[in-house]
Design a protein around this motif. Structure first.
Motif, PDB file in Angstrom:
ATOM      1  N   SER A   1      -0.930  20.239 -18.294  1.00 17.48           N
ATOM      2  CA  SER A   1      -1.503  18.709 -18.720  1.00 17.48           C
ATOM      3  C   SER A   1      -0.645  18.114 -19.948  1.00 17.48           C
ATOM      4  O   SER A   1      -0.040  17.000 -19.897  1.00 17.48           O
ATOM      5  CB  SER A   1      -3.225  18.726 -19.107  1.00 17.48           C
ATOM      6  OG  SER A   1      -3.653  19.455 -17.943  1.00 17.48           O
TER       7      SER A   1
ATOM      8  N   VAL B   1     -12.063  17.854 -25.556  1.00 18.51           N
ATOM      9  CA  VAL B   1     -10.896  17.239 -25.462  1.00 18.51           C
ATOM     10  C   VAL B   1     -10.178  16.853 -26.839  1.00 18.51           C
ATOM     11  O   VAL B   1     -10.950  16.213 -27.731  1.00 18.51           O
ATOM     12  CB  VAL B   1     -11.282  15.951 -24.592  1.00 18.51           C
ATOM     13  CG1 VAL B   1      -9.791  15.203 -24.465  1.00 18.51           C
ATOM     14  CG2 VAL B   1     -11.729  16.270 -23.427  1.00 18.51           C
TER      15      VAL B   1
ATOM     16  N   GLU C   1      -6.845  15.815 -21.345  1.00 15.85           N
ATOM     17  CA  GLU C   1      -7.361  15.062 -20.107  1.00 15.85           C
ATOM     18  C   GLU C   1      -6.182  13.638 -19.759  1.00 15.85           C
ATOM     19  O   GLU C   1      -5.816  13.025 -20.841  1.00 15.85           O
ATOM     20  CB  GLU C   1      -8.770  14.320 -20.346  1.00 15.85           C
ATOM     21  CG  GLU C   1      -9.158  13.345 -19.042  1.00 15.85           C
ATOM     22  CD  GLU C   1     -10.749  13.218 -19.210  1.00 15.85           C
ATOM     23  OE1 GLU C   1     -11.200  13.171 -18.018  1.00 15.85           O
ATOM     24  OE2 GLU C   1     -11.393  13.128 -20.178  1.00 15.85           O
TER      25      GLU C   1
ATOM     26  N   SER D   1      -6.123  12.799 -25.092  1.00 14.21           N
ATOM     27  CA  SER D   1      -6.530  12.045 -23.787  1.00 14.21           C
ATOM     28  C   SER D   1      -5.724  10.854 -23.444  1.00 14.21           C
ATOM     29  O   SER D   1      -5.324  10.199 -24.445  1.00 14.21           O
ATOM     30  CB  SER D   1      -7.929  11.606 -23.937  1.00 14.21           C
ATOM     31  OG  SER D   1      -8.538  10.796 -22.722  1.00 14.21           O
TER      32      SER D   1
ATOM     33  N   SER E   1      -9.384  16.381 -14.956  1.00  9.20           N
ATOM     34  CA  SER E   1      -9.922  15.222 -15.437  1.00  9.20           C
ATOM     35  C   SER E   1     -11.318  14.720 -14.961  1.00  9.20           C
ATOM     36  O   SER E   1     -11.637  15.137 -13.853  1.00  9.20           O
ATOM     37  CB  SER E   1      -8.829  13.949 -15.633  1.00  9.20           C
ATOM     38  OG  SER E   1      -7.510  14.154 -16.267  1.00  9.20           O
ATOM     39  N   THR E   2     -12.018  13.859 -15.672  1.00 13.49           N
ATOM     40  CA  THR E   2     -13.168  13.394 -15.078  1.00 13.49           C
ATOM     41  C   THR E   2     -13.284  12.056 -14.500  1.00 13.49           C
ATOM     42  O   THR E   2     -14.105  11.703 -14.038  1.00 13.49           O
ATOM     43  CB  THR E   2     -13.975  13.274 -16.386  1.00 13.49           C
ATOM     44  OG1 THR E   2     -13.608  12.345 -17.340  1.00 13.49           O
ATOM     45  CG2 THR E   2     -14.379  14.565 -17.126  1.00 13.49           C
TER      46      THR E   2
ATOM     47  N   CYS F   1      -9.542  15.181 -10.135  1.00 16.01           N
ATOM     48  CA  CYS F   1     -10.676  14.774 -10.541  1.00 16.01           C
ATOM     49  C   CYS F   1     -11.679  15.373  -9.690  1.00 16.01           C
ATOM     50  O   CYS F   1     -12.315  14.665  -8.939  1.00 16.01           O
ATOM     51  CB  CYS F   1     -10.980  13.368 -10.730  1.00 16.01           C
ATOM     52  SG  CYS F   1      -9.658  12.554 -11.892  1.00 16.01           S
TER      53      CYS F   1
ATOM     54  N   GLU G   1      -3.075  14.305 -11.054  1.00 19.14           N
ATOM     55  CA  GLU G   1      -4.294  14.496 -12.028  1.00 19.14           C
ATOM     56  C   GLU G   1      -5.519  14.524 -11.201  1.00 19.14           C
ATOM     57  O   GLU G   1      -5.866  13.579 -10.547  1.00 19.14           O
ATOM     58  CB  GLU G   1      -4.098  12.842 -12.571  1.00 19.14           C
ATOM     59  CG  GLU G   1      -2.594  12.553 -13.283  1.00 19.14           C
ATOM     60  CD  GLU G   1      -2.704  11.079 -13.339  1.00 19.14           C
ATOM     61  OE1 GLU G   1      -1.459  10.633 -13.783  1.00 19.14           O
ATOM     62  OE2 GLU G   1      -3.605  10.343 -12.757  1.00 19.14           O
TER      63      GLU G   1
ATOM     64  N   MET H   1     -15.829  16.938 -19.259  1.00 24.51           N
ATOM     65  CA  MET H   1     -14.645  17.853 -18.995  1.00 24.51           C
ATOM     66  C   MET H   1     -15.235  19.241 -19.145  1.00 24.51           C
ATOM     67  O   MET H   1     -14.896  20.245 -18.459  1.00 24.51           O
ATOM     68  CB  MET H   1     -13.670  17.527 -20.177  1.00 24.51           C
ATOM     69  CG  MET H   1     -12.413  16.503 -19.751  1.00 24.51           C
ATOM     70  SD  MET H   1     -11.368  16.917 -18.284  1.00 24.51           S
ATOM     71  CE  MET H   1     -10.264  17.921 -19.155  1.00 24.51           C
TER      72      MET H   1
ATOM     73  N   LEU I   1      -8.526   9.267 -17.059  1.00 21.36           N
ATOM     74  CA  LEU I   1      -9.875   8.651 -17.494  1.00 21.36           C
ATOM     75  C   LEU I   1      -9.772   6.971 -17.503  1.00 21.36           C
ATOM     76  O   LEU I   1      -8.897   6.332 -18.280  1.00 21.36           O
ATOM     77  CB  LEU I   1      -9.904   8.985 -18.867  1.00 21.36           C
ATOM     78  CG  LEU I   1     -11.305   8.790 -19.731  1.00 21.36           C
ATOM     79  CD1 LEU I   1     -12.487   9.565 -19.053  1.00 21.36           C
ATOM     80  CD2 LEU I   1     -11.212   9.136 -21.231  1.00 21.36           C
TER      81      LEU I   1
ATOM     82  N   LYS J   1      -9.172  20.886 -24.726  1.00 24.46           N
ATOM     83  CA  LYS J   1      -8.561  20.474 -23.379  1.00 24.46           C
ATOM     84  C   LYS J   1      -7.814  19.059 -23.559  1.00 24.46           C
ATOM     85  O   LYS J   1      -7.886  18.488 -24.644  1.00 24.46           O
ATOM     86  CB  LYS J   1     -10.122  19.920 -22.519  1.00 24.46           C
ATOM     87  CG  LYS J   1     -11.136  21.193 -22.354  1.00 24.46           C
ATOM     88  CD  LYS J   1     -12.411  20.643 -21.955  1.00 24.46           C
ATOM     89  CE  LYS J   1     -13.311  21.701 -21.849  1.00 24.46           C
ATOM     90  NZ  LYS J   1     -13.911  22.231 -23.029  1.00 24.46           N
TER      91      LYS J   1
ATOM     92  N   SER K   1     -16.043  12.405 -25.352  1.00 26.44           N
ATOM     93  CA  SER K   1     -14.718  13.577 -24.867  1.00 26.44           C
ATOM     94  C   SER K   1     -14.494  14.552 -25.886  1.00 26.44           C
ATOM     95  O   SER K   1     -14.441  15.827 -25.603  1.00 26.44           O
ATOM     96  CB  SER K   1     -13.404  12.488 -24.694  1.00 26.44           C
ATOM     97  OG  SER K   1     -13.595  11.639 -23.691  1.00 26.44           O
TER      98      SER K   1
END
Length: 326
Positions: A306, A85, A9, A88, A270-271, A239, A237, A281, A12, A7, A80
């Motif tokens: 991404s 991930v 991200e 990031s 994303s988180t 979330c 982006e 994630m 964050l 992943k 992560s």
């Protein structure tokens, strides 16, 4: 989607990703009483977005020296990486790291980069930084933040953004800071379309010249704007777990990420501030798969979108692309 599915991200917040136990431990070491920001189960406790901001800043009070940020970075990247991930980008605020003093900011940045290098060797995760001005601290302080960013721009510090309370001021109030960051070679993003409506997204795009929008989901309320975002190739982006936890949408099936994607918008996942929103994630992927019947092909496409939108240099992008295709 499994924990190990690779992943990428892009949205964050470093302090917002701090595990509650980590913050409690730091507070105990420093003999600080911040018990009021936790619930009886030890999780962060807040009732709405504005109280969330206060709790976030209270937790950040425990981070006093560069070594604290070194430890924080290692803890966050371990979490992560456990979620799969491999690359990031994290928001960093000189407001919290040295009070916007360039010399102090360099020390914090050095500590964070050292931890990122360790995590890359240990967990295989690559981290890059985006300096973020805090909107509710005002435009003048954002200028100092932008100068910190400009002084440290390079292969690791790759972007500049704007976060905080969207109801404070207008994007154009921060245009000087974004111009300074752009001149320093930094790529640009800004939070909009979360608590501000679609007009906040339009204003951020037009007045700040950004290529990515943090959140941006309320653009769905203006389909002409959605089409404009799609045509310009601006990346959102998104979330979802954050939006749902904060009450912006009542559940996963009502979240607009699916409709935005179907209309041709480049969406990423994303988180935001994962422990605050009880997410990871891996959980974001799982919940999206259940809500919209997204299969592996969709998530592979989102990871590639991404990576294409990442602010890193091309050598880093190629290295991450190889891992995505393994």
């Amino acid at each position: 989607m499994t924990q190990t599915h690779p992943k990428v991200e892009l949205h964050l917040h470093l302090e917002g990703a701090a595990p509650p136990a980590f913050i409690r431990g730091l507070a105990a070491e420093k003999k600080m009483d911040i018990s009021g920001i936790f619930d009886e189960r030890g999780n962060y406790s807040y009732t709405d977005f504005w109280q969330f901001l206060k709790v976030y800043e209270a937790a950040t009070e425990t981070l006093k020296i560069p070594e604290d940020y070194h430890r924080l970075t290692l803890a966050v990247l371990e979490e992560s990486a456990a979620s799969g991930v491999i690359y990031s980008e994290t928001f960093l605020s000189p407001d919290f790291c040295g009070g916007r003093d360039v010399g102090a900011w360099r020390e914090y940045l050095h500590a964070i980069r050292e931890a990122a290098d360790l995590a890359e060797k240990r967990d295989g995760i690559i981290l890059r930084g985006i300096v973020t001005a805090i909107r509710h601290f005002g435009p003048e302080k954002s200028k100092e933040t932008a100068l910190c960013a400009a002084e440290t721009a390079g292969d690791w510090l790759v972007g500049f953004g704007l976060a905080g309370d969207e109801k404070m001021g207008k994007p154009k109030d921060f245009a000087w800071s974004f111009d300074a960051a752009r001149e320093a070679g930094l790529r640009l993003t800004a939070h909009a379309g979360e608590w501000g409506g679609p007009e906040s997204v339009r204003d951020a795009i037009c007045d700040l010249g950004i290529e990515r929008v943090g959140h941006g989901v309320r653009a769905i309320e203006d389909l002409a704007l959605v089409d404009e975002i799609a045509e310009k190739g601006i990346v959102l982006e998104v979330c979802p777990g954050s939006n749902i936890a904060l009450g912006l949408y009542p559940g996963w099936r009502t979240h607009p990420i699916h409709r935005l994607r179907e209309r041709g918008v480049k969406v990423t996942v994303s988180t935001d501030d994962p422990p605050f929103f009880h997410t990871t994630m891996a959980r974001e992927y799982q919940m999206l798969a259940e809500a919209f019947d997204w299969d592996d092909g969709v998530f592979e496409e989102i990871a590639k979108t991404s990576l294409a939108a990442a602010f890193c240099d091309e050598a880093t992008r190629e290295a991450v692309a190889k891992r995505l295709s393994e």
